[in-house]
Design a protein around this motif. Structure first.
Motif, short mmCIF file in Angstrom:
data_model
loop_
_atom_site.label_atom_id
_atom_site.label_comp_id
_atom_site.label_asym_id
_atom_site.label_seq_id
_atom_site.Cartn_x
_atom_site.Cartn_y
_atom_site.Cartn_z
N PRO A 225 0.82 -1.22 0.00
CA PRO A 225 0.00 0.00 0.00
C PRO A 225 0.86 1.26 0.00
O PRO A 225 2.00 1.26 0.47
CB PRO A 225 -0.81 -0.12 1.30
N PRO A 226 0.32 2.36 -0.52
CA PRO A 226 1.07 3.63 -0.54
C PRO A 226 1.49 4.08 0.86
O PRO A 226 0.76 3.89 1.83
CB PRO A 226 0.07 4.62 -1.16
N LYS A 227 2.69 4.67 0.92
CA LYS A 227 3.20 5.23 2.17
C LYS A 227 2.83 6.71 2.26
O LYS A 227 2.05 7.22 1.47
CB LYS A 227 4.72 5.04 2.23
N GLU A 228 3.44 7.40 3.25
CA GLU A 228 3.11 8.80 3.49
C GLU A 228 3.37 9.68 2.27
O GLU A 228 2.69 10.67 2.05
CB GLU A 228 3.91 9.33 4.68
N ASN A 229 4.39 9.30 1.46
CA ASN A 229 4.72 10.11 0.29
C ASN A 229 3.84 9.80 -0.92
O ASN A 229 4.05 10.35 -2.00
CB ASN A 229 6.19 9.94 -0.08
N PRO B 240 6.65 0.62 -14.23
CA PRO B 240 6.34 2.03 -14.49
C PRO B 240 5.35 2.56 -13.45
O PRO B 240 4.63 1.80 -12.81
CB PRO B 240 5.72 2.00 -15.89
N ARG B 241 5.34 3.89 -13.31
CA ARG B 241 4.44 4.53 -12.35
C ARG B 241 3.66 5.66 -13.03
O ARG B 241 4.13 6.25 -13.99
CB ARG B 241 5.24 5.12 -11.17
N ARG B 242 2.51 5.93 -12.46
CA ARG B 242 1.73 7.09 -12.84
C ARG B 242 1.22 7.73 -11.56
O ARG B 242 0.58 7.06 -10.75
CB ARG B 242 0.56 6.69 -13.74
N ASN B 243 1.56 9.00 -11.38
CA ASN B 243 1.20 9.70 -10.13
C ASN B 243 1.67 8.92 -8.91
O ASN B 243 0.94 8.73 -7.94
CB ASN B 243 -0.31 9.93 -10.06
N ARG B 244 2.92 8.41 -8.99
CA ARG B 244 3.59 7.69 -7.90
C ARG B 244 3.09 6.27 -7.69
O ARG B 244 3.58 5.56 -6.81
CB ARG B 244 3.49 8.47 -6.57
N LEU B 245 2.09 5.83 -8.45
CA LEU B 245 1.52 4.51 -8.26
C LEU B 245 1.94 3.58 -9.39
O LEU B 245 1.99 3.97 -10.56
CB LEU B 245 0.00 4.59 -8.19
N VAL B 246 2.25 2.33 -9.03
CA VAL B 246 2.73 1.33 -9.98
C VAL B 246 1.65 0.97 -10.99
O VAL B 246 0.48 0.78 -10.64
CB VAL B 246 3.20 0.06 -9.24
N THR B 247 2.06 0.89 -12.25
CA THR B 247 1.17 0.41 -13.32
C THR B 247 1.94 -0.63 -14.13
O THR B 247 3.14 -0.82 -13.94
CB THR B 247 0.74 1.56 -14.25
N GLY B 248 1.28 -1.29 -15.03
CA GLY B 248 1.97 -2.14 -15.99
C GLY B 248 2.55 -3.42 -15.44
O GLY B 248 3.59 -3.89 -15.90
N MET B 249 1.89 -4.03 -14.44
CA MET B 249 2.33 -5.34 -13.95
C MET B 249 1.74 -6.42 -14.85
O MET B 249 0.68 -6.97 -14.58
CB MET B 249 1.90 -5.55 -12.50
N ASP B 250 2.45 -6.71 -15.94
CA ASP B 250 1.96 -7.72 -16.87
C ASP B 250 3.10 -8.68 -17.21
O ASP B 250 4.24 -8.50 -16.80
CB ASP B 250 1.40 -7.07 -18.14
N GLN B 251 2.79 -9.73 -17.97
CA GLN B 251 3.78 -10.76 -18.25
C GLN B 251 4.93 -10.24 -19.09
O GLN B 251 6.08 -10.66 -18.91
CB GLN B 251 3.11 -11.95 -18.96
N ASP B 252 4.66 -9.32 -20.00
CA ASP B 252 5.75 -8.74 -20.79
C ASP B 252 6.77 -8.05 -19.89
O ASP B 252 7.98 -8.16 -20.10
CB ASP B 252 5.20 -7.74 -21.81
N ARG B 253 6.28 -7.33 -18.89
CA ARG B 253 7.18 -6.66 -17.96
C ARG B 253 7.97 -7.68 -17.15
O ARG B 253 9.18 -7.53 -16.93
CB ARG B 253 6.38 -5.75 -17.03
N LEU B 254 7.32 -8.76 -16.70
CA LEU B 254 8.03 -9.79 -15.94
C LEU B 254 9.09 -10.47 -16.80
O LEU B 254 10.19 -10.77 -16.31
CB LEU B 254 7.05 -10.84 -15.41
N ASP B 255 8.79 -10.71 -18.05
CA ASP B 255 9.78 -11.32 -18.95
C ASP B 255 11.01 -10.42 -19.07
O ASP B 255 12.15 -10.89 -19.08
CB ASP B 255 9.18 -11.56 -20.33
N GLU B 256 10.78 -9.11 -19.16
CA GLU B 256 11.88 -8.16 -19.26
C GLU B 256 12.70 -8.14 -17.97
O GLU B 256 13.94 -8.09 -17.99
CB GLU B 256 11.34 -6.76 -19.56
#
Length: 281
Positions: A112-116, A135-151
């Motif tokens: 979960p997000p911290k104070e920042n 990758p992040r958007r507005n400090r939050l993680v996005t793009g948790m997909d298999q292509d990213r894991l393969d990389e």
């Protein structure tokens, strides 16, 4: 090898030899203003002076160590522990002979997000945070997909192979740690889905010995931590404490996560570590 002591002001002063105190794990401790013993009085079997090194790399626990290692020594290669947040016990597990890095979607749990406002991605099998791997958007993680894991798997398989190959090729490799991370006081995910076995304190002497047992006895280990000025010497490694004097680099010149840069500079200066790789004699 000798070192100059630094007081609270951080200015170099004349070093005065003081009696050492026995440390757990066979180390010796020198308080503020004390010098490391010369080669003639160093621990039996100690490696050459830390200033003679032809490879420098970070073993964590976070990107602060990687940034200061790169900035001071001009390191350009990337290694496995540069951008993760990795407790010491987890790092030791991953440098064991025969370890093969891999991550699957089932290994990952969102933190979960911290104070920042930043969240992160926890690896429940390896007890680390993949804080910069998605990758992040507005400090939050996005793009948790298999292509990213393969990389991620491709990238870190290469980095672990590079680490071992570079250590093998080096004559005097030096590993840096920015303190000794015990990990998290409690489950970082809040779900009970974490690896407590790779969490917990590791004494400095045990950590240094464990790293050299796994990566080779020619390796020297330098641990830099905040605290009252002190140098603890162990076979094959040194722990240096220097105070955080509250000094920060001019705004915009370094990333905030790299601070306090002066603490690393003070420790490097105390040990005579020049700001360039020096081939061993």
């Amino acid at each position: 090898m000798t070192a100059r002591g630094f007081g609270r002001s951080g200015r170099a002063g004349g070093a005065t030899r003081r009696p050492f105190r026995a440390r757990p794990g066979g180390g010796r401790s020198f308080r503020s203003g004390a010098a490391l013993p010369s080669r003639s009085t160093a621990l039996q079997g100690s490696p050459p002076a830390l200033s003679a090194h032809d490879l420098v790399f970070s073993l964590g626990p976070n990107c602060k160590t990687a940034w200061n290692t790169r900035a001071h020594f001009g390191v350009t290669q990337a290694y496995p522990f540069d951008w993760w947040i990795t407790p010491a016990r987890a790092m030791l597990r991953m440098i064991e002979p025969g370890f093969t890095f891999s991550v699957a979607m089932d290994d990952l749990v969102m933190v979960p997000p911290k104070e920042n406002g930043e969240d992160s991605v926890y690896n429940r099998r390896l007890n680390l945070l993949h804080h910069h791997d998605f990758p992040r958007r507005n400090r939050l993680v996005t793009g948790m997909d298999q292509d990213r894991l393969d990389e991620i798997n491709r990238k870190y398989t290469q980095r672990f192979a590079r680490l071992r190959a570079d250590i093998e090729a080096a004559r005097a490799p030096l590993a840096l740690l920015g303190g000794i991370s015990a990990g998290w006081r409690q489950d970082p995910t809040g779900t009970g889905n974490w690896n407590a076995a790779l969490n917990g304190r590791v004494p400095p002497g045990e950590l240094i010995a464990g790293i050299r047992d796994r990566l080779g006895r020619k390796l020297r280990v330098l641990v830099i931590a905040a605290g009252e000025p002190e140098v603890q010497e162990y076979e094959g490694g040194v722990l240096v404490r220097r105070p955080d004097r509250g000094v920060r680099e001019p705004k915009g010149t370094v990333p905030s996560y790299a601070e306090p840069v002066h603490l690393f500079r003070d420790a490097f200066a105390a040990l005579g570590l020049e700001s360039a790789l020096t081939p061993p004699g």
